[in-house]
Design a protein around this motif. Structure first.
Motif, mmCIF file in Angstrom:
data_model
loop_
_atom_site.group_PDB
_atom_site.id
_atom_site.type_symbol
_atom_site.label_atom_id
_atom_site.label_comp_id
_atom_site.label_asym_id
_atom_site.label_seq_id
_atom_site.Cartn_x
_atom_site.Cartn_y
_atom_site.Cartn_z
ATOM 1 N N GLY A 1 -3.637 1.373 6.293
ATOM 2 C CA GLY A 1 -4.353 1.717 5.068
ATOM 3 C C GLY A 1 -5.059 3.054 5.207
ATOM 4 N N ALA A 2 -5.693 3.280 6.356
ATOM 5 C CA ALA A 2 -6.368 4.559 6.607
ATOM 6 C C ALA A 2 -5.359 5.699 6.685
ATOM 7 N N LEU A 3 -4.214 5.462 7.336
ATOM 8 C CA LEU A 3 -3.193 6.497 7.448
ATOM 9 C C LEU A 3 -2.638 6.870 6.071
ATOM 10 N N LEU A 4 -2.388 5.867 5.232
ATOM 11 C CA LEU A 4 -1.846 6.133 3.900
ATOM 12 C C LEU A 4 -2.871 6.846 3.007
ATOM 13 N N TRP A 5 -4.154 6.547 3.199
ATOM 14 C CA TRP A 5 -5.189 7.274 2.463
ATOM 15 C C TRP A 5 -5.131 8.754 2.833
ATOM 16 N N TRP A 6 -4.952 9.024 4.123
ATOM 17 C CA TRP A 6 -4.849 10.417 4.574
ATOM 18 C C TRP A 6 -3.580 11.075 4.028
ATOM 19 N N VAL A 7 -2.471 10.320 4.014
ATOM 20 C CA VAL A 7 -1.218 10.855 3.483
ATOM 21 C C VAL A 7 -1.383 11.257 2.020
ATOM 22 N N ARG A 8 -2.030 10.418 1.260
ATOM 23 C CA ARG A 8 -2.216 10.694 -0.175
ATOM 24 C C ARG A 8 -3.038 11.959 -0.401
ATOM 25 N N HIS A 9 -4.063 12.149 0.403
ATOM 26 C CA HIS A 9 -4.963 13.281 0.182
ATOM 27 C C HIS A 9 -4.546 14.541 0.945
ATOM 28 N N SER A 10 -3.534 14.427 1.797
ATOM 29 C CA SER A 10 -3.103 15.600 2.565
ATOM 30 C C SER A 10 -1.957 16.343 1.899
ATOM 31 N N GLY A 11 -1.366 15.718 0.868
ATOM 32 C CA GLY A 11 -0.273 16.374 0.164
ATOM 33 C C GLY A 11 1.074 16.269 0.859
ATOM 34 N N LEU A 12 1.232 15.319 1.780
ATOM 35 C CA LEU A 12 2.502 15.164 2.497
ATOM 36 C C LEU A 12 3.581 14.501 1.651
ATOM 37 N N MET B 1 0.830 -1.207 0.000
ATOM 38 C CA MET B 1 0.000 0.000 0.000
ATOM 39 C C MET B 1 0.859 1.250 0.000
ATOM 40 N N MET B 2 2.014 1.210 0.677
ATOM 41 C CA MET B 2 2.916 2.360 0.659
ATOM 42 C C MET B 2 3.433 2.620 -0.751
ATOM 43 N N THR B 3 3.793 1.536 -1.450
ATOM 44 C CA THR B 3 4.275 1.671 -2.823
ATOM 45 C C THR B 3 3.168 2.198 -3.735
ATOM 46 N N MET B 4 1.955 1.697 -3.563
ATOM 47 C CA MET B 4 0.821 2.172 -4.365
ATOM 48 C C MET B 4 0.546 3.651 -4.100
ATOM 49 N N THR B 5 0.676 4.056 -2.837
ATOM 50 C CA THR B 5 0.481 5.471 -2.508
ATOM 51 C C THR B 5 1.522 6.340 -3.184
ATOM 52 N N ALA B 6 2.784 5.882 -3.156
ATOM 53 C CA ALA B 6 3.856 6.638 -3.815
ATOM 54 C C ALA B 6 3.608 6.734 -5.315
ATOM 55 N N LEU B 7 3.129 5.647 -5.923
ATOM 56 C CA LEU B 7 2.867 5.643 -7.361
ATOM 57 C C LEU B 7 1.755 6.617 -7.730
ATOM 58 N N LYS B 8 0.735 6.679 -6.887
ATOM 59 C CA LYS B 8 -0.381 7.574 -7.171
ATOM 60 C C LYS B 8 -0.014 9.043 -6.965
ATOM 61 N N ILE B 9 0.974 9.299 -6.097
ATOM 62 C CA ILE B 9 1.412 10.682 -5.881
ATOM 63 C C ILE B 9 2.183 11.190 -7.089
ATOM 64 N N GLY B 10 3.043 10.324 -7.653
ATOM 65 C CA GLY B 10 3.813 10.759 -8.812
ATOM 66 C C GLY B 10 5.003 9.860 -9.070
ATOM 67 N N ALA B 11 5.511 9.890 -10.299
ATOM 68 C CA ALA B 11 6.622 9.019 -10.697
ATOM 69 C C ALA B 11 7.893 9.318 -9.908
ATOM 70 N N LEU B 12 8.166 10.592 -9.652
ATOM 71 C CA LEU B 12 9.375 10.968 -8.921
ATOM 72 C C LEU B 12 9.304 10.471 -7.475
ATOM 73 N N THR B 13 8.146 10.623 -6.863
ATOM 74 C CA THR B 13 7.949 10.124 -5.497
ATOM 75 C C THR B 13 8.088 8.617 -5.459
ATOM 76 N N MET B 14 7.538 7.928 -6.459
ATOM 77 C CA MET B 14 7.635 6.479 -6.543
ATOM 78 C C MET B 14 9.102 6.036 -6.638
ATOM 79 N N ALA B 15 9.867 6.707 -7.487
ATOM 80 C CA ALA B 15 11.278 6.348 -7.667
ATOM 81 C C ALA B 15 12.066 6.555 -6.374
ATOM 82 N N ALA B 16 11.848 7.685 -5.713
ATOM 83 C CA ALA B 16 12.556 7.960 -4.458
ATOM 84 C C ALA B 16 12.169 6.964 -3.379
#
Length: 265
Positions: free
Chosen positions: A208-219, A68-83
């Motif tokens: 899962g709930a925390l990562l959902w919040w991370v994705r939508h909070s812009g962190l 789920m962490m990897t999926m969150t990074a992928l949904k944020i952006g390619a650069l975030t996913m790579a890092a």
């Protein structure tokens, strides 16, 4: 390239399996001839599944959190996913330094649990202290690599800066992770598999709930690694509470204190 890496991984798995098979047969832990092999009985199968089933489901929940962490990074952006992928590989590679302590916990604690409580208590404390020492060492390494050697993994300066920016979170999570891994080895040795299964299942949904919040909070990347650290801290606090309530080994030596109290009374 990628194809060569895949073939190398496949070859490594087969070679490892062959070496393990050879060692186990040479130690008479596996049958030497094909005729001596047999399918497990129903009772043996139920016993194996009752243990391995809980371990498997717990592992799926635990690894599901990282997925789920990897999926969150992928949904944020390619650069975030790579890092994130580079940071996660550094983190996981250093975790292997703690594996010998985990294996020692699962084997030595299981050997003496229920028969030699004092030895179990001393062994558990020794392993936990060693986990703090090893964890502190790899935490420093985990901080130094992304801070000073991020360029080893990428030629993109922006990506290297992103990886270096989460170095404090990586190092702190590495220290806590070392203690958590050994603590879970001790609990497995004590047979607390059902407790661990419940913990991992609950944490799967909590993270899962925390990562959902991370994705939508812009962190972004920092939010994902805050979740990595939160995952380790949550598991550590849960295991500490479990031991405090009387689960796992008697780390607080309550049995001896109770015996002394009863003798004095």
């Amino acid at each position: 390239g990628v194809k060569g890496a895949a073939w190398a991984t496949l070859a490594a798995q087969y070679v490892s399996a062959a070496v393990f098979f050879r060692v186990l047969t040479s130690r008479r832990m596996l049958p030497l001839t094909w005729g001596d092999w047999r399918l497990p009985s129903g009772a043996e199968m139920r016993q194996m599944c009752s243990i391995s089933g809980m371990l498997l489901l717990g592992s799926l929940c635990r690894m599901g959190v990282y997925t789920m962490m990897t999926m969150t990074a992928l949904k944020i952006g390619a650069l975030t996913m790579a890092a994130h992928q580079v940071a996660l590989q550094i983190f996981w590679t250093l975790t292997y330094f703690v594996d010998p302590l985990f294996v020692a916990a699962t084997s030595f604690i299981a050997r003496d649990h229920g028969r030699r409580p004092e030895r179990v208590r001393r062994m558990a404390w020794l392993l936990l202290r060693l986990s703090v020492g090893v964890g502190a060492f790899i935490a420093v390494v985990c901080y130094l690599i992304p801070t000073f050697a991020a360029g080893t993994f990428t030629t993109d300066p922006t990506l290297a800066t992103m990886i270096g920016s989460i170095a404090p979170l990586m190092g702190t999570a590495q220290l806590v992770s070392a203690v958590v891994l050994v603590a879970e080895g001790v609990l497995i040795g004590c047979g607390d598999l059902r407790y661990l299964l419940k913990v991992h299942c609950v944490n799967f949904f909590a993270l899962g709930a925390l990562l959902w919040w991370v994705r939508h909070s812009g962190l972004g990347l920092h939010g994902i690694w805050i979740a990595v650290l939160a995952n380790q801290l949550l598991r550590l606090s849960q295991h500490a509470a479990h031991v405090w309530r009387g689960g796992g080994p008697d780390l607080l030596d309550r049995a001896t204190k109770a015996a002394v109290g009863n003798g004095g009374g």
